[in-house]
Scaffold this active site. Sequence first.
Site, PDB file in Angstrom:
ATOM      1  N   CYS A 416      -0.565  -1.916  -8.991  1.00  0.00           N
ATOM      2  CA  CYS A 416       0.880  -1.735  -8.935  1.00  0.00           C
ATOM      3  C   CYS A 416       1.580  -2.310 -10.153  1.00  0.00           C
ATOM      4  O   CYS A 416       2.756  -2.051 -10.373  1.00  0.00           O
ATOM      5  CB  CYS A 416       1.435  -2.348  -7.648  1.00  0.00           C
ATOM      6  N   ASP A 449       9.788   3.448   2.651  1.00  0.00           N
ATOM      7  CA  ASP A 449       8.442   3.468   2.087  1.00  0.00           C
ATOM      8  C   ASP A 449       7.772   4.830   2.169  1.00  0.00           C
ATOM      9  O   ASP A 449       6.833   5.099   1.425  1.00  0.00           O
ATOM     10  CB  ASP A 449       7.571   2.435   2.811  1.00  0.00           C
ATOM     11  N   ASP A 489       2.268   1.744   3.416  1.00  0.00           N
ATOM     12  CA  ASP A 489       3.574   2.375   3.648  1.00  0.00           C
ATOM     13  C   ASP A 489       3.714   2.871   5.082  1.00  0.00           C
ATOM     14  O   ASP A 489       4.785   2.789   5.684  1.00  0.00           O
ATOM     15  CB  ASP A 489       3.763   3.561   2.685  1.00  0.00           C
ATOM     16  N   GLY A 539      -9.120  16.381  -1.331  1.00  0.00           N
ATOM     17  CA  GLY A 539      -8.579  15.685  -2.479  1.00  0.00           C
ATOM     18  C   GLY A 539      -8.801  16.436  -3.762  1.00  0.00           C
ATOM     19  O   GLY A 539      -9.148  17.629  -3.772  1.00  0.00           O
ATOM     20  N   ASP A 627       6.361  -2.901   2.778  1.00  0.00           N
ATOM     21  CA  ASP A 627       5.207  -3.572   2.168  1.00  0.00           C
ATOM     22  C   ASP A 627       5.582  -3.994   0.757  1.00  0.00           C
ATOM     23  O   ASP A 627       6.238  -3.260   0.016  1.00  0.00           O
ATOM     24  CB  ASP A 627       3.955  -2.697   2.195  1.00  0.00           C
TER      25      ASP A 627
END
Length: 783
Positions: A416, A449, A489, A539, A627
């Site tokens: 992050c 979030d 989240d 994905g 969060d």
Amino acid sequence: MKASSPVLKDVVLVGAGHSHVTVLRMFGMKPIPGVRLTLITREVHTPYSGMLPGLIAGHYGFDDAHIDTGPLARFAGARLYQDEAVDLDLAGRRVICRSRPPVPYDLLSLNIGSTPNTAGVPGASEHAIPVKPIDGFLRRFEALRERVLAREGRSAVALVGAGAGGVELLLAVEHRLRQAVRHAGFDVGGLSFVLVSGNANILPSFPAAFRARFHGILAARGIAVVTGALVTAVEPGRLMLAGYGPLAADEILWTTQAAPARWLAKAGLPLDARGFLRVDETLRVIGHDDVFAAGDTIAFSARELPKSGVYAVRAGPALAENIRRTLTGRSLRRFRPQREALYLVSTGERHAVGTRNGLVVEGAWMWRWKDWIDRRFMRKFNELPEMTAAPAALPPLADRDALKEISAIAMRCGGCGAKVGASVLSRALAGIEPAARTDVVLGLDAPDDAALVDVGGKQLSLQTVDYFRAIVDDPYTLGKIAANHALGDVYAMGGEPQTALAIATVPFGLESKVEADLTAMMAGANEVLREAGCALVGGHTSEGAELALGFAVNGLVPAAAVLRKGGLKPGDGLILTKPLGTGTLLAADMRGKAKARWVMAAIAHMVQSNRKAAEILRRHGVHAATDVTGFGLLGHLIEMVRASEVDATLAIERVPLLEGARETVALGIFSSLQPQNVRLRRAIRDLAAAARHPLYPLLFDPQTSGGLLAAVPLAQAERCVAALRAGGYAGADLIGFVAARSAALEPVTLDLTGERLAQALAGRSAIRPHVHLLQEDTERSAL
């Protein structure tokens, strides 16, 4: 992490023994392009055996006597995996580990030490304390010391094994325990010590003059010696000795002849009669061109070597050179261990006896010389060259502000810490007008979030996405962190995860290397997703400059159970479920300035799910939650107070911190996102006073897979914190409270002493607005 060139060969080092730390240092000084090192070690701080007695005696601190493999691995460009090898797949060239997927290798080296041989004596494994492996002995000794103090010093301590290591260790233990008992105010006369040897004499391989000197030292210290008495059994509270009878002992230390790791017997490698690895004169395992070994685990073909760190240290450069020669296709060199080693044996006090070639000398000066030698050795590994990033190319007409930004680009954080700052993001999205849909309950215009969509069922759909560059070199651990981070989240909004789509980037390279990293990364992620009941349904993968991973997660939540950032109420207590500090610690790790134990503790928090915390918060009447991630504690708190139109007071001393975060912030090491987060300081009341607090910078520290910041009624707050701690969130704490919105421009007050929170808990001034005391021009000057 970003690789400078594609990985062509993987060298895996199992064990962080004295030989392997030298290999890491030498490869760090002179790396081979395309060669990647991986260190697998049970303990990330490896003890130096030469200083262990001094550590036990109290002459050294923990960091004095341990090599920190974190900065060392970073210096060597090596991946650091904290785990334990339990087997080998020689055909598939894989190391089988206890707690992670197998680790592939092209070249393998084993430096795993040995253990005391307790298997042949009934009861020894259950009732004696083994000294080896020494990386765990410190914890075992501290537990012994606490037991002795609990008995008010009335304890009989026996040590089995009278070689140099056993004699030196017992003298150190005697010195330390007498000090501890005396300091606690108990009678040291209740302590007794005995050295037990199955041989006819102590120190059997040393000169007679050396033995005689230690007989005198032991007698002067009141330590009894029993020789020629083999231990036939160990029972609770006593040793059974052949030809001697039972010997009472409350604590039994075991330092007898070393035994190899048990898993070697099933690995398929050649062993001698005692189970040690047979290596040739180049330290290569006989019959295996791709496996090397060194240290206590080997049976050297040229001659038998003592199980001593002296020889493992000497083998390090030879091992590093032969690994390099194997990788570059050159002939190997023979390892020539010294015929007669210098032995310096301390006596518990700052005194030592030395011997070489039959000469015996002693005195305090010998201890000082030993101390100088040991510290010089440790400096080679704990004082490494500074790690700096290559300067970025600067534009010819760059202004001063641009130069500042460009200078920070060279070493950017992952996780992050790699997010775009809140201010930049807000400005970039300000002109975006999404398509209007009546089924979008919460979308881009809300600070929450996750998006909330009405899909026509009994529950609403939560939709969120997270993606970031690698913050650790271990793809398996990265997978676990990234999955936990993405699920946060959903938990913050009161929901349960349903499905996940992965977005993965892997560095280009050999197909086998790409496959291995991708497999490990997705294995870690899927472990977390499965535990959460979240199905991985698909994905997208792509090649890129560095490893990166993210997830688009869907969740479900009943409309009545949705937790929004705007739910804060006056009189709520603010609870943080995990400690802060991942941003500064990971930035320090990139620079080789973070201790490995700090980083591993931070990783342990990052792989901890927020699921159970969310359940506990619901049981205690939670009103709002988020969060804590990239914008730091203060950034996410500001989102909540603005959405709720309330004020908040934060007790800065109550904010839980990861071990090492204070130290790295004090060094001025921050995440590359920190400067953008600090722009949010305008929301703090009485900023000038707040900014002087040493923990102030940590309010802006970006977190990866951080904890939940939640609001529960103050009446429930302390019970909620107790439940969180009992549920495994040891760092959870009540860090502030919510008050009604005041007329002041700054909604957040920092409680520097904790007095305001204490008053709120006592029921006084919990929800009264705070008076804004600073004049506007003072506030502007502070900014």
